[in-house]
Design an enzyme around this catalytic site. Structure first.
Site, PDB file in Angstrom:
ATOM      1  N   CYS A  51      77.087  27.361  -9.137  1.00  0.00           N
ATOM      2  CA  CYS A  51      77.431  28.783  -9.105  1.00  0.00           C
ATOM      3  C   CYS A  51      78.207  29.159 -10.374  1.00  0.00           C
ATOM      4  O   CYS A  51      77.887  30.133 -11.055  1.00  0.00           O
ATOM      5  CB  CYS A  51      78.249  29.074  -7.844  1.00  0.00           C
ATOM      6  N   CYS A  52      79.212  28.347 -10.719  1.00  0.00           N
ATOM      7  CA  CYS A  52      79.983  28.614 -11.941  1.00  0.00           C
ATOM      8  C   CYS A  52      79.111  28.451 -13.188  1.00  0.00           C
ATOM      9  O   CYS A  52      79.270  29.201 -14.155  1.00  0.00           O
ATOM     10  CB  CYS A  52      81.174  27.667 -12.042  1.00  0.00           C
TER      11      CYS A  52
ATOM     12  N   CYS B 154      87.248  34.441  -8.745  1.00  0.00           N
ATOM     13  CA  CYS B 154      86.322  35.143  -7.852  1.00  0.00           C
ATOM     14  C   CYS B 154      86.893  35.137  -6.433  1.00  0.00           C
ATOM     15  O   CYS B 154      87.507  34.150  -6.008  1.00  0.00           O
ATOM     16  CB  CYS B 154      84.982  34.419  -7.834  1.00  0.00           C
TER      17      CYS B 154
ATOM     18  N   CYS C 261      86.499  32.121  -3.965  1.00  0.00           N
ATOM     19  CA  CYS C 261      87.047  30.816  -4.379  1.00  0.00           C
ATOM     20  C   CYS C 261      88.523  30.889  -4.748  1.00  0.00           C
ATOM     21  O   CYS C 261      89.028  30.007  -5.449  1.00  0.00           O
ATOM     22  CB  CYS C 261      86.272  30.294  -5.589  1.00  0.00           C
TER      23      CYS C 261
ATOM     24  N   CYS D 197      86.348  26.037 -13.775  1.00  0.00           N
ATOM     25  CA  CYS D 197      85.009  26.598 -13.565  1.00  0.00           C
ATOM     26  C   CYS D 197      84.006  26.030 -14.563  1.00  0.00           C
ATOM     27  O   CYS D 197      82.804  26.091 -14.342  1.00  0.00           O
ATOM     28  CB  CYS D 197      85.048  28.121 -13.696  1.00  0.00           C
TER      29      CYS D 197
END
Ligand code: SF4
Length: 240
Positions: A117-118, A203, A206, A229
């Site tokens: 995702c990162c 975010c 998280c 990240c």
């Protein structure tokens, strides 16, 4: 002597130890103009850096990455900073829009594979942003936690094509207290979440507030073992 001769950047970096961040920033903005930019995720460090940079160059280039998962408070802060400093931030986003990413990876990729995702939402857009510069100014501090304890004021990296990229960390030697003192004394806008127990804001899926005695980045990806990240670790640091 070119800063890219072996040892030259490290020597310059050592000479900056103990010097005010404004001096380091002024040097970087002059040395690498116009191919120099500040990256920020609008933490308190980024807000302080922005305030310093605008005083040196009112048209300083600033970029950020919008992951689609920013807190509303962060978006409001971006607007306040743009208004206060008369700047327009350059916003980078994932190569594919949110709907496409969600179709491919599901809605909650942050929970099933936070590294991917990162990589998609932060690292790849940052890589694109950095392709346009020779120097990258960031708001990292050594006392933010173990993953940042070893940073240097000036660091050498390489772009994908092998050309040099210098990372400048003017706040490396500052403490959290130094940063807050600057922000409060100068009335610099900051994220209101930082008054609600958050010490580092990323975010919303998280990030949580931190408890008394916890590391200031303990609220990021809590319980997963992940501490970064990837935007500050995806490139290998070279000898300066
Ligand atoms: Fe995804 Fe979380 Fe990384 Fe944001 S911080 S890009 S939501 S894994």
């Amino acid at each position: 002597m070119s800063l890219f001769e072996p040892g030259a950047l490290a020597e310059r970096s050592r000479a900056f130890e103990g010097r005010p961040p404004e001096e380091i920033l002024a040097w970087a903005l002059a040395e690498y103009a116009p191919r120099v930019a500040i990256s920020t995720a609008f933490g308190v460090e980024g807000c302080a850096l922005l305030d310093m940079a605008v005083a040196i160059d009112p048209k300083v280039q600033v970029f950020t990455v919008d992951t689609d998962f920013l807190f509303p408070e962060t978006r409001e802060l971006m607007q306040r900073l743009e208004e206060r400093y008369g700047l327009s931030f350059t916003v980078f986003r994932s190569a594919e829009p949110r709907e496409v990413l969600e179709k491919k990876h599901g809605f909650a990729l942050w929970s099933t594979d936070p590294d991917q995702c990162c990589a998609l939402r932060k690292v790849e857009p940052t890589r694109r942003a950095l392709a346009a510069v020779d120097a990258w100014v960031a708001g990292l501090r050594r006392d933010q936690g173990p993953s940042r304890a070893g940073i240097q004021i000036l660091e050498r990296y390489d772009h994908d094509d092998g050309t040099p990229l210098v990372k400048v960390n003017p706040l490396a030697g500052w403490t959290r207290k130094d940063t807050w003192r600057y922000v409060v004394e100068r009335g610099v806008p900051y994220n209101p979440l930082l008054d609600q127990g958050y010490k580092s804001v990323g975010c919303w899926p998280c990030t949580r507030a931190v408890r008394e005695g916890e590391d200031e980045r303990a609220g990021r990806w809590a319980g997963s073992g992940k501490t970064e990240c990837g935007i500050h670790t995806f490139m290998e640091r070279k000898a300066g």
